[in-house]
Design an enzyme around this catalytic site. Structure first.
Site, PDB file in Angstrom:
ATOM      1  N   ALA A  40       0.868  -1.197   0.000  1.00 37.48           N
ATOM      2  CA  ALA A  40       0.000   0.000   0.000  1.00 37.48           C
ATOM      3  C   ALA A  40       0.897   1.237   0.000  1.00 37.48           C
ATOM      4  O   ALA A  40       0.782   2.123   0.849  1.00 37.48           O
ATOM      5  CB  ALA A  40      -0.962  -0.005   1.188  1.00 37.48           C
ATOM      6  N   HIS A  45       7.111   5.818   1.301  1.00 36.28           N
ATOM      7  CA  HIS A  45       7.874   4.626   0.905  1.00 36.28           C
ATOM      8  C   HIS A  45       8.779   4.934  -0.292  1.00 36.28           C
ATOM      9  O   HIS A  45       9.924   4.484  -0.349  1.00 36.28           O
ATOM     10  CB  HIS A  45       6.923   3.496   0.478  1.00 36.28           C
ATOM     11  CG  HIS A  45       6.074   2.957   1.580  1.00 36.28           C
ATOM     12  ND1 HIS A  45       4.710   3.104   1.606  1.00 36.28           N
ATOM     13  CD2 HIS A  45       6.397   2.244   2.690  1.00 36.28           C
ATOM     14  CE1 HIS A  45       4.218   2.508   2.673  1.00 36.28           C
ATOM     15  NE2 HIS A  45       5.213   1.981   3.355  1.00 36.28           N
ATOM     16  N   GLY A 156      11.727   4.466   7.752  1.00 36.03           N
ATOM     17  CA  GLY A 156      11.189   5.817   7.932  1.00 36.03           C
ATOM     18  C   GLY A 156      11.205   6.219   9.397  1.00 36.03           C
ATOM     19  O   GLY A 156      10.906   5.424  10.280  1.00 36.03           O
TER      20      GLY A 156
END
Ligand code: PAF
Length: 277
Positions: A40, A45, A156
């Protein structure tokens, strides 16, 4: 988003042994960068992939695996979006070489009999609200790092507690892959990019910008909590923490809004003012 920039979709591998052999062969061409994900994919990303490419890795590879062991809420697991085809097109646009998309049995041939645990930081903050979550995260990340054998893996900073735990686990178990933190990517209103944002209504997504503002504007964790409550959010936690390994402090927080759990964090100066807004 189109895949016309690189011209073709990344190669998809499902089998762990094939993935290990393929990644080993890629290392003959230079540095191998790795971005683990649950799919997703969003701009956050893709920025991890870009950071891996800009760092000079000859190849960047990605895993897409919705890891059941890190979900303590089965409804949350069921609702997690699975959009492999769309993800592949996004990854092609940033030049990713290959994607590892294993089945549950491929990753857990032991049915999760063996697992990785950390007994301090993993019990606090997100860990206190999601029992077992970090055992699942650390276990799957260790397996993915072992199978991929990358030079560097990119995480992240939105999931700051996760980043610290993965980094410290890699050090504790002599994993040779460098764990690289990457800055948070935000929507125009400050909301940190997350696959969960898709599950908010448009109105709620706009209102959720108040989450980041409260962290930045609060002069203490407690004041930020008061601002979050005043904005109508349920607050799981707000805490100012030290990351001794990097010599920095961050204000980390999790809230629930319209049934969706959101996390975020900001950098703090030594005297508690927000640094990276
Ligand atoms: O941050 C995530 O998306 C997941 O926790 C990770 C690191 C891919 C492990 O499943």
């Amino acid at each position: 988003m189109s895949d016309t920039v690189s011209g073709h979709l990344p190669r998809v591998i499902h089998d762990p042994a094939e993935w290990r052999a393929f990644c080993r062969s890629l290392r003959a061409y230079g540095g191998l960068g790795f971005v683990p994900t649950m799919g997703a994919l969003h701009a956050g990303h893709l920025s991890l992939c870009r950071q891996a490419i800009v760092a000079g890795n000859a190849n960047v590879v990605v895993s897409i695996f919705v890891n059941p062991t890190q979900f303590n809420d089965q409804a949350d697991l069921a609702a997690y979006p699975r959009v492999l085809e769309a993800d592949l097109h996004k990854l092609a646009s940033v030049g990713v070489t290959a994607v590892f998309a294993p089945a549950y049995d491929g990753i857990y041939p032991d049915s999760y009999r063996f697992r990785m645990s950390e007994v301090e930081l993993s019990r606090l903050y997100c860990g206190a609200h999601r029992p077992g979550h970090f055992d699942g995260v650390l276990t799957v990340v260790l397996k993915l790092l072992q199978l991929t054998g990358a030079d560097a893996a990119y995480f992240g900073e939105k999931d700051y507690q996760q980043y610290m735990l993965v980094r410290d686990m890699a050090a504790a178990f002599f994993v040779p892959t460098a764990i690289v933190p990457c800055p948070i990517v935000r929507e125009a209103n400050g909301l940190a990019m997350s696959s969960r944002n898709e599950r908010l209504s448009l109105t709620d997504r706009v209102a959720a910008g108040a989450f980041h503002r409260a962290l930045v504007d609060g002069t203490s964790a407690d004041q930020a909590r008061q601002r979050l409550l005043a904005a109508g959010f349920e607050v799981d936690y707000v805490a100012d923490i030290a990351d001794a390994a990097r010599g920095i402090r961050r204000r980390i927080a999790a809230i629930r809004f319209s049934g969706i759990r959101l996390i975020d964090n900001i950098g703090l100066t030594a005297t508690g003012e927000a640094t990276d807004v």
